[in-house]
Design an enzyme around this catalytic site. Structure first.
Site, PDB file in Angstrom:
ATOM      1  N   HIS A  41      10.179  -1.468  -2.235  1.00 32.33           N
ATOM      2  CA  HIS A  41       9.228  -1.261  -3.330  1.00 32.33           C
ATOM      3  C   HIS A  41       9.221   0.210  -3.707  1.00 32.33           C
ATOM      4  O   HIS A  41       9.211   1.069  -2.832  1.00 32.33           O
ATOM      5  CB  HIS A  41       7.847  -1.717  -2.852  1.00 32.33           C
ATOM      6  N   HIS A 116       5.981   7.428  -9.533  1.00 31.73           N
ATOM      7  CA  HIS A 116       4.971   6.547  -8.954  1.00 31.73           C
ATOM      8  C   HIS A 116       3.710   7.380  -8.804  1.00 31.73           C
ATOM      9  O   HIS A 116       3.427   7.928  -7.734  1.00 31.73           O
ATOM     10  CB  HIS A 116       5.420   5.957  -7.611  1.00 31.73           C
TER      11      HIS A 116
END
Length: 196
Positions: A41, A116
């Site tokens: 991820h 992110h």
């Protein structure tokens, strides 16, 4: 009664670096969509540092707190942003074959960046590392799943597509090939190693 040593000798040791190459024939002819493919991820998030700048995907609350607290807030967000600590080479050698990629652009910059909540490094270096792995591991395949694009224009999408085609050339499975029929035998017959 089974001898403990003989049973351990009969167990096949899985070599994670080559697990796709070593799959039995019974699994190379079924659709790839029926295989369990290990993935990571936010795969390139290990390139984010505590000093990274705030990314365009940060929440409104994080952006507000960043204006108030600056670098102290980013160091806190860093702990949440990092979902991988292993670099791409280690992930590949550990058997990861599905990569979740989130990318952003920056104003007046032609690079594509990992993101992110905070910006990471440009993704090109990581893509080159993946290509180098595939060149030396010709029966391995992987999935590059570009999940999110932040601040991407149509021209940016076209440029990314061109970069991928130039880098991976004929390793990429054509997008028009029906995924529900795609299997490892077909990929190997065509020398395809990348699904994106």
């Amino acid at each position: 009664m089974l001898d403990r040593n003989s049973s351990s000798k009969s167990q096949m040791k899985l070599n994670l670096e080559y697990w796709v190459s070593e799959l039995p024939k019974s699994l190379t002819c079924i659709p790839i969509t029926e295989l369990a493919i290990p993935g990571s991820h936010d795969s390139f998030s290990y390139t984010i540092t505590p000093h990274s700048k705030l990314g365009p995907d940060a929440s409104r609350l994080v952006k507000y707190l960043n204006r108030l607290l600056g670098p102290a807030m980013r160091r806190f967000v860093y702990k949440w942003s990092i979902t991988q600590t292993c670099n791409i080479q280690t992930q590949l050698h550990l058997g990861i074959r599905y990569f979740d990629l989130r990318m952003a652009t920056k104003p007046n910059d032609k690079n594509f960046y990992t993101v992110h909540a905070l910006y990471g490094d440009p993704v090109m270096k990581e893509l080159v590392n993946i290509k180098e792995f595939l060149v030396t591991h010709t029966k391995e395949i992987l999935v590059l799943d570009f999940q999110h694009f932040y601040n991407f224009s149509e021209a940016d999408h076209n440029q990314l597509s061109s970069v991928l085609k130039l880098l991976f050339h004929n390793m990429i499975c054509p997008f028009y090939y029906p995924i529900e029929k795609l299997n490892l035998d077909t990929m190997r017959a065509n020398n395809w190693q990348v699904i994106n």
